[in-house]
Write a protein that holds these residues in place. Structure first.
Motif, PDB file in Angstrom:
ATOM      1  N   GLY A 110      57.662  41.854  39.443  1.00  0.00           N
ATOM      2  CA  GLY A 110      56.810  42.460  40.159  1.00  0.00           C
ATOM      3  C   GLY A 110      55.806  43.744  40.328  1.00  0.00           C
ATOM      4  N   ILE A 111      55.188  43.490  41.101  1.00  0.00           N
ATOM      5  CA  ILE A 111      53.963  44.703  41.627  1.00  0.00           C
ATOM      6  C   ILE A 111      54.325  44.550  43.064  1.00  0.00           C
ATOM      7  CG2 ILE A 111      51.937  45.868  41.290  1.00  0.00           C
ATOM      8  CD1 ILE A 111      51.598  44.823  38.318  1.00  0.00           C
ATOM      9  N   ASP A 112      54.324  45.848  43.485  1.00  0.00           N
ATOM     10  CA  ASP A 112      54.530  46.108  44.808  1.00  0.00           C
ATOM     11  C   ASP A 112      52.273  47.317  44.511  1.00  0.00           C
ATOM     12  OD1 ASP A 112      54.021  47.296  47.157  1.00  0.00           O
ATOM     13  OD2 ASP A 112      55.825  48.656  47.004  1.00  0.00           O
ATOM     14  N   LEU A 113      52.098  46.572  45.185  1.00  0.00           N
ATOM     15  CA  LEU A 113      50.432  47.160  45.384  1.00  0.00           C
ATOM     16  C   LEU A 113      50.409  48.642  46.430  1.00  0.00           C
ATOM     17  CD1 LEU A 113      48.364  44.238  44.108  1.00  0.00           C
ATOM     18  CD2 LEU A 113      48.670  46.670  43.309  1.00  0.00           C
ATOM     19  N   THR A 114      49.773  49.517  46.942  1.00  0.00           N
ATOM     20  CA  THR A 114      50.120  49.940  47.679  1.00  0.00           C
ATOM     21  C   THR A 114      48.340  50.940  48.327  1.00  0.00           C
ATOM     22  OG1 THR A 114      52.986  50.338  47.359  1.00  0.00           O
ATOM     23  CG2 THR A 114      51.174  52.455  48.966  1.00  0.00           C
ATOM     24  N   ARG A 115      48.402  50.700  49.294  1.00  0.00           N
ATOM     25  CA  ARG A 115      46.901  51.167  49.419  1.00  0.00           C
ATOM     26  C   ARG A 115      47.901  53.273  50.039  1.00  0.00           C
ATOM     27  NH1 ARG A 115      43.404  46.752  53.980  1.00  0.00           N
ATOM     28  NH2 ARG A 115      46.019  46.968  54.801  1.00  0.00           N
TER      29      ARG A 115
END
Length: 231
Positions: A110-115
């Motif tokens: 999975g990919i944890d996208l983060t602002r």
């Protein structure tokens, strides 16, 4: 008697299962922060002084593998974080580490996208940083492979590239908290249950993505995940 609702409930988020027409229904998404020492250091933290900790994403943040998603709003610094994801088939409270793996259905990339800019601003202000992690489309995930098929991986390459250029690379053996330790610690906070996903942390090399970028992650023996940011 069938429940009646004031409007039609939205569909339940789910994840594909490799080699199976059935899907994994998602109940909750939990994430572990700073679970690789090298990533903790690149974030300005001392991994020996501060243990890993938890945060959450909404279940409908799930993004199917190979999807194209819009670039998120309110950020100029969107980061990728490749992670081993644990999918639970059972749960409970205060789970003993010795039986924690009995709760595991399987694993995915999975990919944890983060602002990141929102996260940094919130952290500096002493405020919660939920909106930096739990926004729309922030959890791309590949197909789940069952533990019956692949076992319980404790070592193996975990990596991510953007537009074909390597960004992140590490090994599952570098996790500070192992999967059984994560499940045990998390179940002391909340009652876990079938359908829960746990993103277990990311190695170093996190970095920014731009509209049009393609992120491709892979975990040896587990699988791959790919997501494109729309132009």
């Amino acid at each position: 008697m069938t429940d009646a609702y004031v409007f039609t409930p939205p569909p339940r988020p789910s994840v594909a299962v490799a080699g199976d027409d059935r899907r994994f229904p998602v109940r909750r998404i939990f994430c572990v922060a700073l679970n690789y020492a090298d990533h903790a250091r690149e974030m300005g933290k001392d991994p020996g002084a501060e243990p890993p900790f938890f945060f959450t994403k909404p279940a409908d943040a799930i993004v199917a593998n190979d999807a194209t998603i819009p670039f998120p709003s309110l950020t100029n610094d969107l980061h990728h974080e490749i992670e081993l994801v644990v999918a639970l088939q059972a749960g409970g409270e205060n789970i003993d580490p010795g039986r924690a793996l009995d709760c595991v259905y399987g694993y995915a990339a999975g990919i944890d996208l983060t602002r990141r800019d929102l996260q940094t601003a919130a952290r500096n202000a002493g405020r919660p940083w939920d909106m930096s992690k739990g926004f729309d489309n922030s959890a791309p995930i590949g197909a789940i492979r069952t533990a019956t098929e692949i076992g319980h991986p404790t070592a193996g390459r975990i990596a991510l590239s953007v537009n074909g250029a390597p960004r992140q690379q590490g090994d599952l053996s570098d996790l500070i908290w192992s999967v059984p330790q994560i499940i045990a610690a998390l179940s002391a906070h909340v009652a876990l249950a079938a359908g829960d996903l746990i993103f277990t942390g990311t190695p170093s090399g996190v970095g920014a993505m731009r509209p049009g970028d393609v992120a491709e992650g892979e975990i040896a023996g587990v699988g791959a995940v790919r997501v494109t940011l729309a132009r």
